[in-house]
Design a protein around this motif. Sequence first.
Motif, short mmCIF file in Angstrom:
data_model
loop_
_atom_site.label_atom_id
_atom_site.label_comp_id
_atom_site.label_asym_id
_atom_site.label_seq_id
_atom_site.Cartn_x
_atom_site.Cartn_y
_atom_site.Cartn_z
N LEU A 164 11.08 0.20 -2.43
CA LEU A 164 10.00 -0.60 -1.69
C LEU A 164 9.87 -1.87 -2.69
N PHE A 165 10.33 -2.11 -3.87
CA PHE A 165 10.03 -3.31 -4.53
C PHE A 165 11.17 -4.30 -3.79
N TYR A 166 12.24 -4.02 -3.44
CA TYR A 166 13.05 -4.91 -2.82
C TYR A 166 12.79 -5.13 -1.56
N CYS A 167 11.87 -4.07 -0.95
CA CYS A 167 11.45 -4.38 0.55
C CYS A 167 10.31 -5.55 0.52
N PRO A 207 3.98 4.33 -7.34
CA PRO A 207 3.62 2.74 -7.79
C PRO A 207 4.38 2.52 -9.01
N PRO A 208 4.16 1.44 -9.73
CA PRO A 208 4.83 1.10 -10.62
C PRO A 208 4.31 1.63 -11.89
N SER A 238 0.71 -1.29 -0.12
CA SER A 238 0.01 -0.03 -0.11
C SER A 238 0.75 1.22 0.11
N VAL A 239 1.93 1.36 0.82
CA VAL A 239 2.82 2.52 0.79
C VAL A 239 3.65 2.69 -0.59
#
Length: 815
Positions: free
Chosen positions: A708-711, A683-684, A676-677
Amino acid sequence: MYILYCFLWLYAAPIRQFNSHQLNIVLKNYQHVLSLVFAVKEINENTSILPNISLGFHIYDNYFEAKMTYQNSLDFVSNWHRFVPNYSCGIQKNLVSVIGGINSETIFHISDIISLYKVPQVSIDYKSMFPTIYQMVPNEEVQYTGVVQLLLYFEWMWTGIIAMDDDQGIDFIQTLTPKLSHGGICTAFIERIPSTLSALYDLAALLEHVDIMMSSFKKTNVVIISAQTHTVFALSGLMYMAILMDVTLATISKVWVMTAEWSFASHTFQPGLNTQVFHGALSFSHHFNELVEFQNFLQSLNPFYPKGDGFIRVFWENVFNCSLTGFELVEERQKICSGDEELTNIPGPYFEMSMTGQSYNIYNAAHTIAHALQYAFFSHKVTFIHDHNYFCFQLLYSFMKSISFNNNAGEEVYFNTNGELVTGFDIINWLAFPNQSIIRIKVGRMDPIASPGKEVNITKEIITWQGQFNQVLPLAVCNNKCHPGYSRKKKEGQPFCCYDCIKCPTEKISHEKDSYDCYSCPEDQYANKGRNLCLPKIPNFLSHHEPLGIILVSSSLFFSLITVFVLGIFIKHRNTHIVKANNRDLTYSLLICLFLCFLCPLLFIGQPNAVTCYLQQISFGIIFSMAVSLILAKTITVIVAFMATKPGSRMRKWMGKRLANSVVLFCSLIQAIICSVWLYVAPPFPDCDIHSFIEESVMGCNTGSPVLFYCVLGYLGFLAVISFLVAFLARSLPSTFNEAKFITFSLLVFCTVWISFVPTYLGTKGKHMVAVEIFSILASSAGLLVCIFCPKLYIIIIRPELNCKKQLIKNRNMS
């Protein structure tokens, strides 16, 4: 009735016979005299121009001497029979204007005198800096621009220059050379012919100069000539000597580009020189239009009825090589003139029936003066001319400056603010034939008021070139042009027109010949192999129609169906002991998550758009987190069940669905919050990578926020590791149908796949990167499905006898 006089100043007028060289000048320039006579005749016979006023004229010659020029100029302002300037007694000459001369040096000498008297001078050549001169030709700069544009039109970038080594020649070279360089044209050689003809009579110096000239001629096919009379005469002498030295005609035959002074007069040639050496030459000419009445006027000439023409008898006898009286027969003239000889039969170098550019200028000059006088008288600004100097002053500054009229050829004649006729140049192609006849063909026009770069307009199809070129456009370049796909590289120590051709770099092109540099294609295009064209980059994405896409889609659907099949088996055997022992609800939920995991790759295949980019990583992250959370919940359930069997254990209260549901919700919720974050912050989105590949543009989804992608991946990995450790610790617990050992192995496969995924993902580009992620999704999901559920399916389908209460009790007793 007033009689006004205008004076024509010719380079050499046919008043008497001179040597053969001067005689040839007489023959060619006789048309200038006739053009003035014809113009004055037209004016005096036209009742709408200067009624009750007749124009007269006097013709002077300077015999090639500045002293005679000054003497005759003083005679203009003297009385009829007394050579006393400023003396007003006796019969006065009503001098209103002077026409002449044919070269700028003569114009300068005349202006020295008559400018003091404010007498207008109409020149038929380029004027010196005198305000009293009106110029019947365009500004000289126009001709230089025309030469450059002519060379550029034919792409002649490597030319020679020939001029006389005098003030005019030096000025010509110094003015033209920078203009050529500015236009990208180089000079292969610059030859200055000695200014005094006597220098050429020194045999040693002559031969040395011939050698230099012939060596220069080998460098290029195009030569620019400052075509003053004495320049062409000296050049023809050098070429005649070259012929005597066995130099071939082809060696000295070039494409000659002549300035407007060129008139192809016979006096410019040595007697033994073949005039065809100038065949195919191109020259600028003062603009002219044909006057049919002028040719009729020439046809009416009769040497026996000269009508005041004191030159025609001398001209006639010399041009037809006959005698008008039988008493003057000499060895050279053995026949008597009949008077019926045809002027049309005279070779062009001696006389032309078509009006030349200079004759046309003289014709316009006479009409200019007449129309200025008409405007002066009929505007009532001048009613008498007793104050002659005041009248000339008014004629100069008030009337000629604003004159504008249409001549009998239908062309408008008017001056600009600098006193220069607003006109252009004609471009002439000269054809010379063995019988010494010539033909002038107008092949183009130089228009000074045209848009820059388009001043020259040529019909090249009608141009006749020198015979050695076989009617193919002659080339004049230092080296062959670079083809498209190549660029110039300057040769050290050579002019800028001499260069090597180098291939354009991989990502650059040149689509024109002789490009100075290669340039990059637009970002969405790439250079072809020939480096001469930019091609649109091919969209690079994992398509449903290509083999790899078909295999992955098929695999995704196949495993999805297998998962559905497994789910169906478990639902069918939901009341069996093995299904009950492993928490049916968690099993069903896990199979549904695995089904969705197998369907996730379908979002990655095909051309990306905003919707698929939003769903790809988010759905993958959340669904896989739920799957791993369910596995963790199953493992924890096994541990709690074992601990609850011990006497007095407090773990009994955690038995049931509450603990499992809490684990699944808690672990999945964390991933949902991270996603959500991610959607809120960055966003992508669909993106196009045009830099990774030369010929392809990679269409994919930009993660928006790599952190955030790697998160998301990191949390998923963390969850998998925790689940693996818990399952590993519980693998040997003595519980019936304990699946912890299978979960351990499945998570080992899962972690191995995703650990291998990260470096592989980062090391690939384009659709292969997407394929790696899809493969990892399918492989890890298949690992969970096979390792966890295959043992159960084996018992349910193949060994159903093991799926019973007896077996359950037996396993417990063994524990």
